[in-house]
Design an enzyme around this catalytic site. Structure first.
Site, mmCIF file in Angstrom:
data_model
loop_
_atom_site.group_PDB
_atom_site.id
_atom_site.type_symbol
_atom_site.label_atom_id
_atom_site.label_comp_id
_atom_site.label_asym_id
_atom_site.label_seq_id
_atom_site.Cartn_x
_atom_site.Cartn_y
_atom_site.Cartn_z
ATOM 1 N N ASP A 141 0.854 -1.193 0.000
ATOM 2 C CA ASP A 141 0.000 0.000 0.000
ATOM 3 C C ASP A 141 0.889 1.242 0.000
ATOM 4 O OD1 ASP A 141 0.415 0.958 3.029
ATOM 5 O OD2 ASP A 141 0.289 -1.215 2.985
ATOM 6 N N ASP A 184 0.436 3.628 2.267
ATOM 7 C CA ASP A 184 0.127 4.199 3.580
ATOM 8 C C ASP A 184 -0.999 5.222 3.408
ATOM 9 O OD1 ASP A 184 0.612 4.036 6.338
ATOM 10 O OD2 ASP A 184 1.750 5.888 6.298
HETATM 11 N N1 LIG Z 1 1.051 1.343 5.826
HETATM 12 C C1 LIG Z 1 1.569 0.495 6.706
HETATM 13 N N2 LIG Z 1 1.994 0.938 7.913
HETATM 14 C C2 LIG Z 1 2.542 0.074 8.799
HETATM 15 N N3 LIG Z 1 2.664 -1.236 8.583
HETATM 16 C C3 LIG Z 1 2.240 -1.708 7.400
HETATM 17 N N4 LIG Z 1 2.248 -2.940 6.891
HETATM 18 C C4 LIG Z 1 1.715 -2.886 5.658
HETATM 19 N N5 LIG Z 1 1.361 -1.640 5.344
HETATM 20 C C5 LIG Z 1 1.681 -0.876 6.425
#
Ligand SMILES: Nc1ncnc2[nH]cnc12
Ligand SMILES: CSC[C@H]1O[C@H](OP(=O)(O)O)[C@H](O)[C@@H]1O
Length: 344
Positions: A258, A260
């Site tokens: 992703d 975030d």
């Molecule tokens: N955006 C994110 N923040 C923290 N841990 C994660 N693991 C996968 N995506 C994450």
């Protein structure tokens, strides 16, 4: 020497032996009959699976170990898998441990980090390849890309037990380079060999390890970008610190799932379904990646690296600062279990 590695259920608390045996679980087949619960020779290489990787398909399961440590039980039983060595053709034992438990029942702050690392060292492990699902903090690191981080910024909150050295046993260990260069070079070569075949690899990166379990605020996510952060997760620490204390070479392989929440606007913020969907879609590549790394690490030519000879004995001195008379007996006993012969 061999006796040390004959690992049985309830190693640290023998009186629990029968009850732990009856709760025997193997990966990925629970309560599989006929799988031994001991392994007679040291296992030098371990894989720690993270989110979406609770077992490693395609390997022969040789044993399942239910190790009890002075820091309690690990997150999951340890599966001993057979991997054929590319140089000798003989099967080499590799350990697998599921960081969040077999059913993903442990949140990042509940992971049994000390028990995990202690149990792995106890069975002979000196090299760990750890997997992690991460958020990307940079446009060019796209979901499903792999990143081999070379640095970490610690944004955990000090609530996770983060050292083996306490209770009158003071120890300090270098952590300037949190990942092992020798192992990371091998891992990178393996990742690059899969490139163009559905795998994109970023050779370096600054990993932000946050506390969680909630994801970051947009302000935090943007702050980490100004720090030069490449990716973010909740699992690298204290795992990597404890591995260093345990004289184990450690490298994390991150897979972006992703962006975030820093992109904002119309862009969807990270959520669990997004992470899981990318992990699932790219599971085959993750499996191929780990297979390639194990192919390489099990070659005889890498034996010295895999045995982390460059770290061997470091804690004998770094961890023996405290005079014998000032040591708490319980703390001393725990470390004697972890490092037989170091603190006698
Ligand atoms: N955006 C994110 N923040 C923290 N841990 C994660 N693991 C996968 N995506 C994450
Ligand atoms: C389910 S998203 C957050 C979760 O995913 C990562 O897990 P892991 O590092 O074990 O793959 C991240 O660190 C969080 O624990």
């Amino acid at each position: 020497m061999l006796q040390l590695f004959r690992v049985r259920a309830s190693v640290f608390k023998p009186r629990n032996f029968s009850s732990t045996l009856s709760r025997f679980i193997s990966i990925p087949y629970r309560r599989m009959a006929g799988v031994p619960n001991t392994h007679d020779t040291p296992v030098h290489i371990a894989v720690i699976g993270g989110t979406g990787i609770s077992h490693l398909p395609g390997f022969t399961l040789a044993a399942t170990l239910d190790v009890d440590t002075p820091w309690g039980k690990p997150s999951s039983p340890i599966s001993i898998l057979q991997h054929p060595s590319q140089s000798t053709g003989k099967p080499v034992a590799v350990a697998f441990l599921s960081r969040h438990g077999l059913s993903h029942e442990l949140a990042p702050h509940e992971v049994k980090n000390r028990a995990n690392i202690a149990a792995l060292r106890h069975i002979g492990v000196r090299t760990i390849i750890a997997f992690s699902a991460v958020g990307s903090l940079q446009e060019e690191i796209r979901p499903r890309d792999f990143v081999i981080p070379d640095q970490i910024i610690d944004r955990t909150k000090g609530i996770r037990p983060f050292t083996f050295f306490e209770g009158g046993m003071v120890g300090h260990v270098g952590f300037g380079d949190p990942f092992d260069k020798r192992i990371s070079d091998i891992v990178k070569r393996c990742g690059h060999s899969l490139e163009g075949d559905g795998v994109t690899l970023h050779d370096k990166g600054l990993l932000i390890c946050m506390e969680g379990p909630q994801f970051s605020t947009r302000a935090e996510s943007n702050l980490y970008r100004t720090w030069g952060g490449s990716v973010i997760n909740m699992s690298a620490l204290p795992e990597a610190k404890l591995a260093r204390e345990a004289e184990i070479s450690y490298q994390m392989i991150c897979m972006a799932t992703d962006y975030d929440c820093w992109r904002g606007g119309d862009e969807e913020d990270v959520h669990v379904e997004m992470v899981m969907a990318h992990m699932k879609a790219n599971a085959e590549n993750a499996r191929r990646f780990v297979g390639a790394v194990l192919n390489e690490l099990t070659k005889e030519e890498h034996e010295q690296h895999v045995l982390a000879k460059h770290l061997e004995g470091q804690m004998r001195f770094a961890g023996a600062m405290t005079k014998k008379e000032a040591r708490e007996p319980v703390a001393e006993k725990k470390l004697q279990w972890l490092f037989p012969g170091y603190f006698d």
